[in-house]
Design a protein around this motif. Structure first.
Motif, mmCIF file in Angstrom:
data_model
loop_
_atom_site.group_PDB
_atom_site.id
_atom_site.type_symbol
_atom_site.label_atom_id
_atom_site.label_comp_id
_atom_site.label_asym_id
_atom_site.label_seq_id
_atom_site.Cartn_x
_atom_site.Cartn_y
_atom_site.Cartn_z
ATOM 1 N N THR A 261 0.863 -1.167 0.000
ATOM 2 C CA THR A 261 0.000 0.000 0.000
ATOM 3 C C THR A 261 0.902 1.219 0.000
ATOM 4 O O THR A 261 1.833 1.293 0.801
ATOM 5 C CB THR A 261 -0.906 0.029 1.247
ATOM 6 N N VAL A 262 0.646 2.142 -0.924
ATOM 7 C CA VAL A 262 1.360 3.417 -0.923
ATOM 8 C C VAL A 262 0.418 4.409 -0.280
ATOM 9 O O VAL A 262 -0.702 4.613 -0.755
ATOM 10 C CB VAL A 262 1.740 3.868 -2.349
ATOM 11 N N GLU A 263 0.865 5.011 0.835
ATOM 12 C CA GLU A 263 0.020 5.938 1.582
ATOM 13 C C GLU A 263 0.624 7.331 1.586
ATOM 14 O O GLU A 263 1.832 7.489 1.731
ATOM 15 C CB GLU A 263 -0.153 5.464 3.028
ATOM 16 N N ARG A 264 -0.242 8.325 1.444
ATOM 17 C CA ARG A 264 0.151 9.733 1.532
ATOM 18 C C ARG A 264 -0.229 10.218 2.926
ATOM 19 O O ARG A 264 -1.363 10.056 3.354
ATOM 20 C CB ARG A 264 -0.598 10.551 0.476
ATOM 21 N N ASN A 265 0.745 10.825 3.646
ATOM 22 C CA ASN A 265 0.406 11.355 4.965
ATOM 23 C C ASN A 265 -0.186 12.753 4.827
ATOM 24 O O ASN A 265 -0.355 13.259 3.716
ATOM 25 C CB ASN A 265 1.605 11.307 5.925
ATOM 26 N N PHE B 183 4.585 6.889 1.674
ATOM 27 C CA PHE B 183 5.279 5.788 2.322
ATOM 28 C C PHE B 183 4.779 4.474 1.720
ATOM 29 O O PHE B 183 3.595 4.320 1.439
ATOM 30 C CB PHE B 183 5.031 5.795 3.833
ATOM 31 N N LEU B 184 5.704 3.521 1.544
ATOM 32 C CA LEU B 184 5.387 2.219 0.979
ATOM 33 C C LEU B 184 5.265 1.212 2.111
ATOM 34 O O LEU B 184 6.254 0.905 2.783
ATOM 35 C CB LEU B 184 6.492 1.792 0.001
ATOM 36 N N GLY C 224 4.012 -8.079 5.526
ATOM 37 C CA GLY C 224 5.003 -8.956 6.134
ATOM 38 C C GLY C 224 6.188 -8.234 6.743
ATOM 39 O O GLY C 224 7.134 -8.874 7.195
ATOM 40 N N THR C 225 6.176 -6.899 6.745
ATOM 41 C CA THR C 225 7.258 -6.145 7.367
ATOM 42 C C THR C 225 6.699 -4.904 8.051
ATOM 43 O O THR C 225 5.652 -4.400 7.662
ATOM 44 C CB THR C 225 8.335 -5.734 6.339
ATOM 45 N N ASN C 226 7.400 -4.452 9.078
ATOM 46 C CA ASN C 226 6.988 -3.229 9.771
ATOM 47 C C ASN C 226 7.675 -2.001 9.193
ATOM 48 O O ASN C 226 7.411 -0.895 9.630
ATOM 49 C CB ASN C 226 7.303 -3.343 11.269
ATOM 50 N N ASN C 227 8.583 -2.198 8.253
ATOM 51 C CA ASN C 227 9.291 -1.083 7.629
ATOM 52 C C ASN C 227 8.404 -0.422 6.580
ATOM 53 O O ASN C 227 7.728 -1.099 5.810
ATOM 54 C CB ASN C 227 10.575 -1.562 6.957
ATOM 55 N N SER C 228 8.427 0.907 6.560
ATOM 56 C CA SER C 228 7.672 1.677 5.572
ATOM 57 C C SER C 228 8.581 2.768 5.020
ATOM 58 O O SER C 228 8.616 3.880 5.546
ATOM 59 C CB SER C 228 6.424 2.306 6.192
#
Length: 153
Positions: free
Chosen positions: A127-131, A137-138, A142-146
């Motif tokens: 998911t690509v999210e715009r804050n 942020f990508l 399966g990972t906590n890294n963004s």
């Protein structure tokens, strides 16, 4: 004074038409682009009529998500804050300025200098999210890294 008012009115209408033209230019779908151009008022139409630009479809919004463009007024277009896709093929992490190609054809660059080594995954969901300030942020399943990303294509 009257001449100044007329000049301001005409130049304002010209700017509105330029903004509408730029909005139409960003639509990838030919039929949607033509409909957008057809909706632009000609001649000395009232400036309010320029705001009646055809809103892009959800598919057009997804296609242009993350691309830097001149945006119309907030009321004219509902803005999405995220898209979901998958990373095409095998994925085992990223480093530095890595390019990440999504299965929807979008290409995103890691811009925060981060890196991660992951267990190999096939077509992981992302998911690509715009804050709230417009940073992307990508989020990778399966990972906590963004990592912070910027769309390049």
């Amino acid at each position: 004074m009257k001449a100044l008012f007329v000049l301001l009115f005409v130049s304002g209408a010209a700017l509105a038409d330029d903004a509408a033209m730029l909005q139409c230019r960003s639509i990838a779908d030919v039929a949607g682009r033509v409909a957008c151009y057809d909706a632009i008022p000609l001649g000395t139409a009232a400036p309010a009529a320029a705001a009646a630009v055809v809103a892009p479809t959800p598919a057009q919004r997804e296609q242009s998500f993350g691309m830097e463009t001149i945006k119309p007024a907030k009321a004219a277009v509902a803005e999405d804050n995220s898209i979901s896709s998958t990373i095409a093929g095998k994925f085992d992490g990223w480093s530095g300025n890595a390019l990440i190609k999504l299965s929807n054809g979008q290409v995103w660059r890691i811009v925060d200098g981060s890196s991660a080594v992951l267990s190999p995954m096939n077509n992981p969901a992302v998911t690509v999210e715009r804050n709230f300030v417009g940073t992307f942020f990508l989020k990778i399943e399966g990972t906590n890294n963004s990592p912070k990303v910027r769309r390049v294509q």
